[in-house]
Design a protein around this motif. Structure first.
Motif, PDB file in Angstrom:
ATOM      1  N   SER A 223       0.824  -1.223   0.000  1.00  0.00           N
ATOM      2  CA  SER A 223       0.000   0.000   0.000  1.00  0.00           C
ATOM      3  C   SER A 223       0.856   1.270   0.000  1.00  0.00           C
ATOM      4  O   SER A 223       0.608   2.203   0.777  1.00  0.00           O
ATOM      5  CB  SER A 223      -0.959   0.021   1.199  1.00  0.00           C
ATOM      6  OG  SER A 223      -1.855  -1.051   1.125  1.00  0.00           O
ATOM      7  N   PRO A 224       1.872   1.339  -0.879  1.00  0.00           N
ATOM      8  CA  PRO A 224       2.720   2.535  -0.899  1.00  0.00           C
ATOM      9  C   PRO A 224       1.959   3.781  -1.354  1.00  0.00           C
ATOM     10  O   PRO A 224       2.403   4.894  -1.103  1.00  0.00           O
ATOM     11  CB  PRO A 224       3.824   2.174  -1.911  1.00  0.00           C
ATOM     12  CG  PRO A 224       3.166   1.192  -2.830  1.00  0.00           C
ATOM     13  CD  PRO A 224       2.247   0.385  -1.945  1.00  0.00           C
ATOM     14  N   LEU A 225       0.792   3.558  -2.009  1.00  0.00           N
ATOM     15  CA  LEU A 225      -0.036   4.696  -2.439  1.00  0.00           C
ATOM     16  C   LEU A 225      -1.309   4.780  -1.600  1.00  0.00           C
ATOM     17  O   LEU A 225      -2.259   5.486  -1.956  1.00  0.00           O
ATOM     18  CB  LEU A 225      -0.400   4.554  -3.928  1.00  0.00           C
ATOM     19  CG  LEU A 225       0.768   4.285  -4.881  1.00  0.00           C
ATOM     20  CD1 LEU A 225       0.268   4.178  -6.321  1.00  0.00           C
ATOM     21  CD2 LEU A 225       1.826   5.370  -4.752  1.00  0.00           C
ATOM     22  N   GLY A 226      -1.345   4.007  -0.510  1.00  0.00           N
ATOM     23  CA  GLY A 226      -2.518   4.044   0.369  1.00  0.00           C
ATOM     24  C   GLY A 226      -3.663   3.161  -0.106  1.00  0.00           C
ATOM     25  O   GLY A 226      -4.766   3.240   0.412  1.00  0.00           O
ATOM     26  N   ALA A 227      -3.370   2.296  -1.104  1.00  0.00           N
ATOM     27  CA  ALA A 227      -4.398   1.364  -1.614  1.00  0.00           C
ATOM     28  C   ALA A 227      -5.691   2.087  -1.980  1.00  0.00           C
ATOM     29  O   ALA A 227      -6.792   1.640  -1.642  1.00  0.00           O
ATOM     30  CB  ALA A 227      -4.657   0.246  -0.594  1.00  0.00           C
ATOM     31  N   ASN A 228      -5.527   3.197  -2.677  1.00  0.00           N
ATOM     32  CA  ASN A 228      -6.690   3.985  -3.073  1.00  0.00           C
ATOM     33  C   ASN A 228      -7.692   3.140  -3.865  1.00  0.00           C
ATOM     34  O   ASN A 228      -7.306   2.346  -4.709  1.00  0.00           O
ATOM     35  CB  ASN A 228      -6.216   5.155  -3.955  1.00  0.00           C
ATOM     36  CG  ASN A 228      -7.340   6.110  -4.279  1.00  0.00           C
ATOM     37  OD1 ASN A 228      -8.259   6.273  -3.480  1.00  0.00           O
ATOM     38  ND2 ASN A 228      -7.264   6.731  -5.435  1.00  0.00           N
ATOM     39  N   PHE A 274      -3.283  -1.884 -12.489  1.00  0.00           N
ATOM     40  CA  PHE A 274      -3.635  -2.707 -13.644  1.00  0.00           C
ATOM     41  C   PHE A 274      -3.828  -1.806 -14.872  1.00  0.00           C
ATOM     42  O   PHE A 274      -4.402  -2.210 -15.872  1.00  0.00           O
ATOM     43  CB  PHE A 274      -4.926  -3.507 -13.362  1.00  0.00           C
ATOM     44  CG  PHE A 274      -4.723  -4.674 -12.418  1.00  0.00           C
ATOM     45  CD1 PHE A 274      -3.466  -5.004 -11.929  1.00  0.00           C
ATOM     46  CD2 PHE A 274      -5.804  -5.464 -12.018  1.00  0.00           C
ATOM     47  CE1 PHE A 274      -3.269  -6.081 -11.062  1.00  0.00           C
ATOM     48  CE2 PHE A 274      -5.628  -6.538 -11.165  1.00  0.00           C
ATOM     49  CZ  PHE A 274      -4.360  -6.844 -10.679  1.00  0.00           C
ATOM     50  N   ASN A 275      -3.323  -0.580 -14.757  1.00  0.00           N
ATOM     51  CA  ASN A 275      -3.470   0.389 -15.846  1.00  0.00           C
ATOM     52  C   ASN A 275      -2.092   0.669 -16.445  1.00  0.00           C
ATOM     53  O   ASN A 275      -1.163   1.054 -15.727  1.00  0.00           O
ATOM     54  CB  ASN A 275      -4.090   1.668 -15.257  1.00  0.00           C
ATOM     55  CG  ASN A 275      -4.096   2.799 -16.253  1.00  0.00           C
ATOM     56  OD1 ASN A 275      -3.061   3.397 -16.527  1.00  0.00           O
ATOM     57  ND2 ASN A 275      -5.262   3.097 -16.792  1.00  0.00           N
ATOM     58  N   GLY A 276      -1.965   0.446 -17.745  1.00  0.00           N
ATOM     59  CA  GLY A 276      -0.663   0.526 -18.400  1.00  0.00           C
ATOM     60  C   GLY A 276       0.049   1.857 -18.204  1.00  0.00           C
ATOM     61  O   GLY A 276       1.247   1.908 -17.937  1.00  0.00           O
ATOM     62  N   LYS A 280       3.556   2.459 -16.046  1.00  0.00           N
ATOM     63  CA  LYS A 280       4.759   3.114 -16.594  1.00  0.00           C
ATOM     64  C   LYS A 280       5.223   4.223 -15.659  1.00  0.00           C
ATOM     65  O   LYS A 280       6.402   4.323 -15.336  1.00  0.00           O
ATOM     66  CB  LYS A 280       4.446   3.718 -17.972  1.00  0.00           C
ATOM     67  CG  LYS A 280       4.825   2.811 -19.102  1.00  0.00           C
ATOM     68  CD  LYS A 280       4.908   3.610 -20.399  1.00  0.00           C
ATOM     69  CE  LYS A 280       3.840   3.126 -21.345  1.00  0.00           C
ATOM     70  NZ  LYS A 280       3.731   3.907 -22.562  1.00  0.00           N
ATOM     71  N   GLN A 281       4.259   5.067 -15.231  1.00  0.00           N
ATOM     72  CA  GLN A 281       4.623   6.157 -14.305  1.00  0.00           C
ATOM     73  C   GLN A 281       5.325   5.595 -13.076  1.00  0.00           C
ATOM     74  O   GLN A 281       6.308   6.144 -12.587  1.00  0.00           O
ATOM     75  CB  GLN A 281       3.361   6.880 -13.813  1.00  0.00           C
ATOM     76  CG  GLN A 281       2.610   7.645 -14.862  1.00  0.00           C
ATOM     77  CD  GLN A 281       1.256   8.131 -14.319  1.00  0.00           C
ATOM     78  OE1 GLN A 281       0.959   8.039 -13.134  1.00  0.00           O
ATOM     79  NE2 GLN A 281       0.437   8.646 -15.225  1.00  0.00           N
ATOM     80  N   ASN A 282       4.806   4.472 -12.580  1.00  0.00           N
ATOM     81  CA  ASN A 282       5.341   3.905 -11.338  1.00  0.00           C
ATOM     82  C   ASN A 282       6.753   3.354 -11.524  1.00  0.00           C
ATOM     83  O   ASN A 282       7.516   3.242 -10.552  1.00  0.00           O
ATOM     84  CB  ASN A 282       4.402   2.818 -10.806  1.00  0.00           C
ATOM     85  CG  ASN A 282       3.031   3.384 -10.423  1.00  0.00           C
ATOM     86  OD1 ASN A 282       2.865   4.604 -10.337  1.00  0.00           O
ATOM     87  ND2 ASN A 282       2.065   2.517 -10.219  1.00  0.00           N
TER      88      ASN A 282
HETATM   89  P1  A2P Z   1      -5.099   1.315 -10.914  1.00  0.00           P
HETATM   90  O1  A2P Z   1      -4.900  -0.160 -10.760  1.00  0.00           O
HETATM   91  O2  A2P Z   1      -6.382   1.652 -11.611  1.00  0.00           O
HETATM   92  O3  A2P Z   1      -3.898   2.036 -11.493  1.00  0.00           O
HETATM   93  P2  A2P Z   1      -1.409   0.606  -3.607  1.00  0.00           P
HETATM   94  O4  A2P Z   1      -0.291   0.162  -4.477  1.00  0.00           O
HETATM   95  O5  A2P Z   1      -1.035   1.543  -2.507  1.00  0.00           O
HETATM   96  O6  A2P Z   1      -2.199  -0.567  -3.096  1.00  0.00           O
HETATM   97  O7  A2P Z   1      -2.418   1.493  -4.516  1.00  0.00           O
HETATM   98  C1  A2P Z   1      -3.133   0.892  -5.545  1.00  0.00           C
HETATM   99  C2  A2P Z   1      -4.186   1.862  -6.046  1.00  0.00           C
HETATM  100  O8  A2P Z   1      -3.554   3.035  -6.567  1.00  0.00           O
HETATM  101  C3  A2P Z   1      -4.986   1.266  -7.149  1.00  0.00           C
HETATM  102  O9  A2P Z   1      -6.311   1.734  -7.019  1.00  0.00           O
HETATM  103  C4  A2P Z   1      -4.351   1.822  -8.421  1.00  0.00           C
HETATM  104  O10 A2P Z   1      -5.322   1.943  -9.437  1.00  0.00           O
HETATM  105  C5  A2P Z   1      -3.874   3.174  -7.966  1.00  0.00           C
HETATM  106  N1  A2P Z   1      -2.642   3.611  -8.646  1.00  0.00           N
HETATM  107  C6  A2P Z   1      -1.580   2.869  -8.979  1.00  0.00           C
HETATM  108  N2  A2P Z   1      -0.624   3.618  -9.575  1.00  0.00           N
HETATM  109  C7  A2P Z   1      -1.125   4.881  -9.617  1.00  0.00           C
HETATM  110  C8  A2P Z   1      -0.622   6.114 -10.115  1.00  0.00           C
HETATM  111  N3  A2P Z   1       0.577   6.199 -10.705  1.00  0.00           N
HETATM  112  N4  A2P Z   1      -1.399   7.213  -9.982  1.00  0.00           N
HETATM  113  C9  A2P Z   1      -2.619   7.144  -9.415  1.00  0.00           C
HETATM  114  N5  A2P Z   1      -3.137   6.005  -8.915  1.00  0.00           N
HETATM  115  C10 A2P Z   1      -2.396   4.887  -9.015  1.00  0.00           C
END
Ligand code: A2P
Length: 330
Positions: A223-228, A274-276, A280-282
């Motif tokens: 959850s490095p992005l807070g599992a949004n 799961f979004n290409g 890439k950004q990540n």
């Molecule tokens: P998505 O799969 O539609 O890209 P975490 O890694 O903390 O569990 O966060 C995962 C969530 O963050 C997923 O909902 C994912 O959605 C979204 N996410 C992943 N990479 C990004 C990004 N670069 N910018 C915004 N949201 C992102």
């Protein structure tokens, strides 16, 4: 839906950490495969294939995620279309579910996971949570009356058997506090190599990181992005004002700032997308860095857990409060 012919070939160079226990190289950025709300197997498989095409070689799954089979299928397809040449290029982690966290069920559970993954061995096998549920019950959420304390002695001995049998290169844990790690270290013949826990700029895990470093345990951030967008996470990381400001001034996005920050703390990171485009950004975080002032600002962000583990509390189980799960390390 993405077809393999649509996949854009790109290759990012991802730094690696060599795990002392196995000598295996673990890419410091891996793809998480837990989707919430759930998506179909084909969508998971195609997302993983896309990640492989982009250069990802580290994949994190769990018996509970429902992503072992699609990950196995994606790997098979990647071999057959020549994206991967050898099993050794991959780093694959899965996790033991609570219903199998009983000495005699651990090896069979790993064998089932390997069958799902169509692999002969894992790179890393983790205990998913430090709690058991009644044997052979795989429900989630776990019903209050089905929680049981975990018998660390028999479960960890069976984890060690998994490694001795060659079913996994390394073993570790997930969601363990310093105290629970210490309990495992006291009885372990093979110590855990990894503790996978929530870590991001809003829950930096300073105490646990120091403890793990001192004990030679590598920390992996989930959850490095807070599992949004998931049932367990929130947008609090992606909406954090401090991170937004830093992102704006650097011409990056908040996700990249969070991932780069975690990487600079010397941990490995599992990020789910799961979004290409977002995948890439990540991956684009290894050719720039945060400066001292930016790191200081992040250091000062107020801290709280985003994933407190409420689903693992039960009046009948070993943890009656969130504090008990984390041994007060809140
Ligand atoms: P998505 O799969 O539609 O890209 P975490 O890694 O903390 O569990 O966060 C995962 C969530 O963050 C997923 O909902 C994912 O959605 C979204 N996410 C992943 N990479 C990004 C990004 N670069 N910018 C915004 N949201 C992102």
């Amino acid at each position: 839906m993405v077809s393999t012919s649509d996949l854009e070939a790109t290759s990012f160079s991802i730094p690696e950490h060599v795990l002392a226990s196995s000598g295996k190289r673990m890419p410091l950025l891996g793809l998480g495969t837990a989707a919430s709300p759930p998506v179909g197997s084909e969508a998971i498989k195609m997302a993983i294939l896309q990640a492989i095409k982009l250069g990802s070689r580290h994949f994190d799954t769990a018996a509970k995620y429902g992503s072992e089979k699609p990950l196995g299928e994606a790997i098979q397809e990647a071999f057959s279309i020549g994206l991967i040449q050898s099993r050794d290029e991959l780093f694959i982690t899965t996790k033991l579910w609570c219903g199998d966290a009983h000495g005699e069920l651990v090896v069979p559970a790993l064998k089932r996971s390997l069958q799902n993954l169509k692999l002969e061995y894992l790179d890393l096998f983790l205990i998913h949570w430090p709690v058991s549920s009644k044997p052979g019950i795989y429900e989630f959420p776990i019903k209050e009356e089905n929680f049981l304390p975990m018998d660390f002695n028999s479960v960890w001995a069976a984890m060690e058997d998994c490694q001795r049998l060659g079913l996994t290169k390394s073993i570790g844990v997930s969601n363990f506090s310093c105290k629970k790690l210490n309990d495992i270290l006291t009885i372990a013949k093979i110590p855990p190599v990894v503790n996978q826990v929530e870590m991001n700029p809003l829950w930096q895990q300073k105490k646990l990181r120091e403890f793990c470093k001192a004990k030679g345990i590598f920390l992996t951030a989930y959850s490095p992005l807070g599992a949004n967008g998931t049932s367990w996470g929130s947008n609090r990381v992606l909406e954090c004002e401090v991170l937004k400001e830093i992102a704006k001034s650097k011409g990056k996005n908040v996700a990249q700032i969070s991932l780069r920050w975690a990487y600079e703390q010397g941990v490995s990171v599992i990020v789910k997308s799961f979004n290409g485009e977002r995948m890439k950004q990540n991956l684009e975080i290894f050719d720039w860095s945060l400066n001292e002032e930016e790191l200081k600002k992040i250091d000062e962000i107020p801290q709280s857990r985003g994933v407190p583990g409420v689903a693992y509390i039960s009046k009948y189980g070993p943890f009656k409060t969130v504090e008990e799960i984390w041994d007060g390390e809140m």
